[in-house]
Design a protein around this motif. Structure first.
Motif, short mmCIF file in Angstrom:
data_model
loop_
_atom_site.label_atom_id
_atom_site.label_comp_id
_atom_site.label_asym_id
_atom_site.label_seq_id
_atom_site.Cartn_x
_atom_site.Cartn_y
_atom_site.Cartn_z
N ARG B 53 0.81 -1.22 0.00
CA ARG B 53 0.00 0.00 0.00
C ARG B 53 0.85 1.28 0.00
NH1 ARG B 53 -4.23 0.31 4.78
NH2 ARG B 53 -2.39 0.39 6.09
N GLY B 54 1.96 1.22 0.73
CA GLY B 54 2.79 2.41 0.87
C GLY B 54 3.71 2.63 -0.31
N GLY B 55 4.48 3.72 -0.25
CA GLY B 55 5.38 4.07 -1.34
C GLY B 55 6.72 3.35 -1.24
N PHE B 56 7.51 3.55 -2.28
CA PHE B 56 8.84 2.93 -2.35
C PHE B 56 9.86 4.05 -2.15
CE2 PHE B 56 12.13 1.06 -5.48
CZ PHE B 56 12.71 0.28 -4.50
N TYR B 57 10.56 4.03 -1.04
CA TYR B 57 11.49 5.10 -0.70
C TYR B 57 12.88 4.53 -0.45
CZ TYR B 57 7.13 7.63 -0.09
OH TYR B 57 5.90 8.19 -0.32
N LEU B 58 13.86 5.27 -0.91
CA LEU B 58 15.24 4.76 -0.82
C LEU B 58 16.20 5.88 -0.43
CD1 LEU B 58 15.41 2.69 -4.12
CD2 LEU B 58 15.43 1.76 -1.79
N PHE B 72 7.31 10.69 8.78
CA PHE B 72 5.99 10.13 9.15
C PHE B 72 5.13 10.02 7.89
CE2 PHE B 72 5.79 11.39 13.91
CZ PHE B 72 5.95 10.08 14.30
N ALA B 73 5.17 11.07 7.06
CA ALA B 73 4.33 11.08 5.86
C ALA B 73 4.74 9.97 4.90
CB ALA B 73 4.42 12.44 5.17
N ARG B 74 6.03 9.69 4.81
CA ARG B 74 6.48 8.66 3.86
C ARG B 74 6.30 7.25 4.41
NH1 ARG B 74 10.93 12.39 2.83
NH2 ARG B 74 10.84 13.06 0.67
N LEU B 75 6.66 7.06 5.68
CA LEU B 75 6.85 5.68 6.16
C LEU B 75 5.74 5.13 7.03
CD1 LEU B 75 10.61 5.84 7.32
CD2 LEU B 75 9.72 5.35 5.03
N ASP B 76 4.98 6.01 7.69
CA ASP B 76 4.12 5.52 8.77
C ASP B 76 2.65 5.41 8.39
OD1 ASP B 76 6.58 6.34 10.20
OD2 ASP B 76 5.40 5.72 11.93
N GLY B 77 2.02 4.38 8.91
CA GLY B 77 0.58 4.23 8.76
C GLY B 77 -0.10 5.43 9.38
N GLY B 78 -1.14 5.95 8.70
CA GLY B 78 -1.84 7.13 9.21
C GLY B 78 -0.93 8.33 9.35
N ARG B 79 0.18 8.35 8.59
CA ARG B 79 1.17 9.43 8.64
C ARG B 79 1.58 9.74 10.08
NH1 ARG B 79 1.15 12.62 3.75
NH2 ARG B 79 1.45 14.57 4.88
N GLY B 80 1.59 8.67 10.90
CA GLY B 80 2.04 8.81 12.28
C GLY B 80 0.96 9.30 13.23
N LEU B 81 -0.26 9.53 12.74
CA LEU B 81 -1.28 10.15 13.60
C LEU B 81 -2.44 9.22 13.94
CD1 LEU B 81 -1.50 13.75 12.05
CD2 LEU B 81 -0.10 12.96 13.95
N ASP B 82 -2.38 7.95 13.56
CA ASP B 82 -3.46 7.03 13.89
C ASP B 82 -3.48 6.75 15.39
OD1 ASP B 82 -4.79 6.60 11.60
OD2 ASP B 82 -3.99 4.61 11.18
N THR B 83 -4.68 6.60 15.92
CA THR B 83 -4.80 6.21 17.33
C THR B 83 -5.90 5.17 17.47
OG1 THR B 83 -6.53 7.81 17.88
CG2 THR B 83 -4.24 8.57 18.12
N SER B 84 -5.95 4.57 18.65
CA SER B 84 -7.10 3.73 18.98
C SER B 84 -8.32 4.64 19.10
CB SER B 84 -6.85 2.99 20.29
OG SER B 84 -6.67 3.92 21.34
N LEU B 91 -1.06 4.46 17.29
CA LEU B 91 -0.77 3.25 16.53
C LEU B 91 0.45 3.49 15.65
CD1 LEU B 91 -4.39 2.22 15.53
CD2 LEU B 91 -3.14 1.76 17.62
N THR B 92 1.46 2.69 15.89
CA THR B 92 2.72 2.89 15.18
C THR B 92 2.95 1.68 14.27
OG1 THR B 92 3.64 2.12 17.27
CG2 THR B 92 3.95 4.42 16.75
N TYR B 93 2.80 1.88 12.98
CA TYR B 93 2.99 0.76 12.06
C TYR B 93 3.49 1.28 10.71
CZ TYR B 93 -1.71 2.06 10.38
OH TYR B 93 -2.80 2.74 9.89
N GLY B 94 4.09 0.38 9.97
CA GLY B 94 4.74 0.78 8.71
C GLY B 94 3.75 0.90 7.57
N ASN B 95 4.10 1.75 6.61
CA ASN B 95 3.26 1.94 5.43
C ASN B 95 4.17 2.32 4.26
OD1 ASN B 95 0.47 2.16 4.39
ND2 ASN B 95 1.07 4.27 3.99
N CYS B 96 5.05 1.40 3.89
CA CYS B 96 6.01 1.68 2.82
C CYS B 96 6.62 0.34 2.42
CB CYS B 96 7.11 2.61 3.34
SG CYS B 96 7.99 1.96 4.77
N VAL B 97 7.32 0.32 1.32
CA VAL B 97 8.02 -0.91 0.94
C VAL B 97 9.08 -1.18 2.02
CG1 VAL B 97 9.53 -2.01 -0.76
CG2 VAL B 97 7.56 -0.62 -1.52
N GLY B 98 9.01 -2.35 2.63
CA GLY B 98 9.87 -2.67 3.77
C GLY B 98 9.11 -2.65 5.09
#
Ligand code: FAD
Lengths: 163, 525
Positions: B53-58, B72-84, B91-98
């Motif tokens: 789902r996320g982008g490919f960043y290198l 946060f905008a590149r790598l994190d789910g919810g751009r780092g702002l998701d919560t319960s 909620l801290t989770y990945g959203n990128c290739v890797g």
């Protein structure tokens, strides 16, 4: 009780063009950021200069409709939630010290909703204030080692410095 | 990652029409769990497509610019702002290739034997004993250059942690780290390593997978898994526009012999719920654990500069397992480590506002911190909103709350022994402690939603593994009990959280899953 037309709220965020938020919501957010972020002085730029509220508004464009409506609702609670504290005055119409007292009261409120509202708005204000390079010297942060490259979905204001 | 391999990653800017693909295996998610599966299947000659789902960043493209907001905008789910739902957990989770490995700390720990035994005895998990996992652990550690962190990697916060622990009589140990000599201890692990020193999936298993023939489609969100007659047949996905984060308007339909869901501990269960996967156990989307993280801050008279150096070169596992007396909680149930937060995140976590908060931030370089991963007892869950988006429910309660309070006390003990002049609790009141006699304040400090927030770095459990289809979602082969050819190979499939950082467990379980799938491949051909 004085109300708040668009002119009132516009005066709280002069020159801003709201995106996801309405003029009123942006005005409430700007007023809150003023109290939450460091007061402007020779070391600190302050929320107005950094335009924290506008930055948050731009960021919201990249989030889900649910997150956007939650934040809008939170700003309404912020502005009109005074009744819980026996005050009919809107947040943006309070004197600065009274605004601080309202924030303080919300943070330790017995209402979970109020605590969540202020907790999240506080967090967003401080995060988006301190990601701005104009705030770094005051906190002894020398900044990154790599040059900036804007992300594809960039929520920074176009005229913000790109440190 | 070299140019030739990058060519095997399709990014949505190159997509201009709907697409269809037919492959042996489609893997959803490019984190630790998905990457190992993909490379193992491809190495055995299967055609494999990974969807991310996320982008490919290198780093080679200058993408890892070390700014908290940009990354946060590149790598994190919810751009780092998701919560319960109640905002108590960030909620801290990945959203990128890797996946999350791109922003992780690189602590590399084997699954504790007691946890494997618990999963076997209480959940009927088979063929995942320490002995059976050993070759996989060894292989992972070699591939990731995993070694105990050397002394020169200890930043000021790590050294303070050692000093405090020593004075308090708490044994500590070096933490095994997945890094090579390119690591310059910049302190930007959570923003993605600009030096390729941290051995994330981007520098390890994904290049291996691409070399073995795997293709990756980035910016490609799977809407649902397709099931026909009790058998997974493929997926339906949408390409996303990276500039807007919205759908681009082009779909992808993949027909596959097997579908492997490795969308991460927070997102695999919602995907299965959205796909209306039969769930006779009623456990899909339940049993969410994520090692909630309480943290405490200390004001020192010397510079700490918490944001430089690697996060945790040392830590202590002395309190990993909770102690109970006659069923009553006594102590422990967490790892205890030095903390690292970058400046803006630190500002967001520190209590207060206005002048009082500014006074703290003016001393940000003298603030140190300790953090714990709580080995959760009570659990949370996920459900879908009307648009099919996940809503995660979790509230700190019961034994979890007791463990959090005990962890805060141990953090306070270490920080005070290390010389902190004052401790700052990140609760709404901004409670302060100045000596050990005040530890009891931590028994009553306000932990309610809206007062204190907890990070959630290690989600697990929402598609839990087990022998009994009435009590679990996947079997010991990671295959969904109710749907043939549908596998979950990420920590969602673990029966509980691991009690230590989970990436090595996730990879080891994926190795087992891949081997078992290949053994039985003829069933799906
Ligand atoms: C700040 C932080 C530090 C950490 N440090 C450590 C550490 O030091 N050591 C350790 O062991 N663990 C650490 N962890 C945890 C570890 O990083 C994760 O547990 C692990 O990387 C997860 O791997 P995964 O394969 O389960 O999922 P992920 O890495 O989350 O990958 C899943 C991928 O699936 C994608 N995806 C989700 N839904 C869809 C969909 N519908 N369609 C397509 N793609 C989708 C996501 O974008 C994501 O990239 C840390 C976590 C955090 C947040």
């Amino acid at each position: 009780m004085r109300g708040g037309g668009d002119d009132h709220y516009r005066s709280l965020c002069p020159g801003a063009t709201p995106g996801v938020l309405s003029v009123k919501e942006l005005g409430v957010l700007a007023a809150l950021c003023e109290r939450v972020c460091p007061p402007a002085d020779e070391a600190h730029a302050g929320a107005k200069v950094v335009r924290v509220a506008e930055r948050i508004d731009r960021e919201l464009a990249f989030h889900t409709p649910r997150m956007q409506s939650d934040l809008k609702a939170a700003l309404l609670v912020m502005e009109h939630g005074g009744l819980l504290h026996l005050s009919a005055t809107r947040f943006t119409r309070l004197a600065p010290e009274a605004q601080d007292a309202r924030i303080e009261a919300m943070m330790t409120s017995s209402s979970e909703l109020e605590r969540q509202v202020i907790g999240n708005l506080r967090l967003l204000s401080l995060f988006f204030y301190y990601v701005d390079e104009r705030t770094w010297a005051a906190i002894h942060y020398e900044g990154p080692f790599q040059p900036r490259k804007a992300p594809p979905a960039d929520s920074r204001l176009p005229e913000a410095p790109h440190g | 990652m070299d140019e030739a391999l990058r060519e095997r990653v399709l990014e949505s800017e190159r997509v201009s029409a709907p697409m269809t693909e037919t492959v042996d295996a489609v893997v959803i998610g490019t984190g630790c769990g998905g990457a190992v599966m993909a490379k193992e299947l491809a190495a055995a000659g299967k055609s494999v497509l990974m969807l991310e789902r996320g982008g490919f960043y290198l780093p080679q493209r200058g993408d890892f610019d070390q700014r908290e907001d940009d990354m946060f905008a590149r790598l994190d789910g919810g751009r780092g702002l998701d919560t319960s739902e109640n905002t108590q957990a960030t909620l801290t989770y990945g959203n990128c290739v890797g996946g999350a490995s791109v922003h992780y700390w690189a602590d590399t720990l084997r699954t504790p034997k007691d946890r494997l035994e618990q999963w076997a005895s209480q959940h009927g998990v088979e063929a995942h004993s320490e002995q059976e996992l050993l070759p996989h652990f060894e292989r992972i550690e070699k591939a990731l250059n995993a070694h105990p962190a050397k002394e020169h990697r200890r930043n000021a916060m790590n050294r303070l942690f050692i000093e405090g622990a020593d004075k308090a009589g708490i044994e500590w140990e070096p933490i095994v780290q997945a890094r090579d000599d390119r690591c310059v201890s910049s302190g930007y692990c959570m923003q993605g390593c600009a030096y390729d020193g941290k051995q994330s999936q981007l520098v390890t298993h994904l290049p291996e997978a691409l070399r073995a023939g795997v293709r990756i489609f980035a910016d490609c969100e799977v809407e649902r898994v397709l099931v026909n007659g009790g058998r997974a047949t493929g997926v339906l996905a949408h390409f996303l526009d990276r500039r807007t984060t919205k759908r681009l308007g082009y779909t992808l339909e993949v027909k596959a012999k097997v579908v492997i869901v490795a969308a991460g501990g927070f997102n695999s269960a919602p995907l299965l719920l959205r796909s209306k996967i039969p769930d006779p156990s009623g456990q899909l989307g339940k049993n969410l654990q994520f090692n909630p993280c309480p943290q405490l801050f200390g004001l020192f008279e010397r510079d700490v500069v918490m944001w430089r150096g690697i996060p945790a070169a040392v830590g202590t596992s002395k309190y990993r397992l909770a102690r109970y007396d006659d069923g009553r909680y006594v102590e422990g149930g967490y790892l205890l480590l030095p903390n690292q937060l970058p400046p803006a995140t630190l500002a967001a976590v520190l209590p207060g506002f206005g002048k009082r908060h500014r006074d703290l931030m003016d001393h940000a370089h003298r603030i140190g911190s300790a953090i714990s991963w709580i080995d959760d007892v009570e659990t949370g869950s996920v459900r879908l909103d009307g648009d099919g988006n996940p809503i995660w429910s979790w509230t700190l309660s019961g034994t979890n709350e007791l463990i959090v309070r005990d962890a805060l006390k141990k953090q306070a003990t270490v920080l005070l022994h290390a010389g902190a002049k004052e401790l700052i609790v990140p609760d709404a009141k901004g409670t302060r402690l100045s000596d050990l006699s005040e530890l009891k304040k931590l028994d009553t400090v306000d932990l309610r939603p809206g007062s204190m927030m907890f990070a959630s770095p290690h989600p697990a459990g929402m598609c839990r593994m087990g022998k009994d289809p009435a009590k679990s979602v996947v079997d010991s082969n990671n295959e969904v009990h109710a749907v043939k050819g549908l596998f979950v190979t990420d920590p969602s499939a673990l029966p509980t959280a691991v009690s230590v950082d989970p990436s090595e467990t996730i990879m080891a379980f994926s190795y087992v899953a891949a081997a078992k799938l290949l053994e039985r491949w003829s069933n799906y051909a």
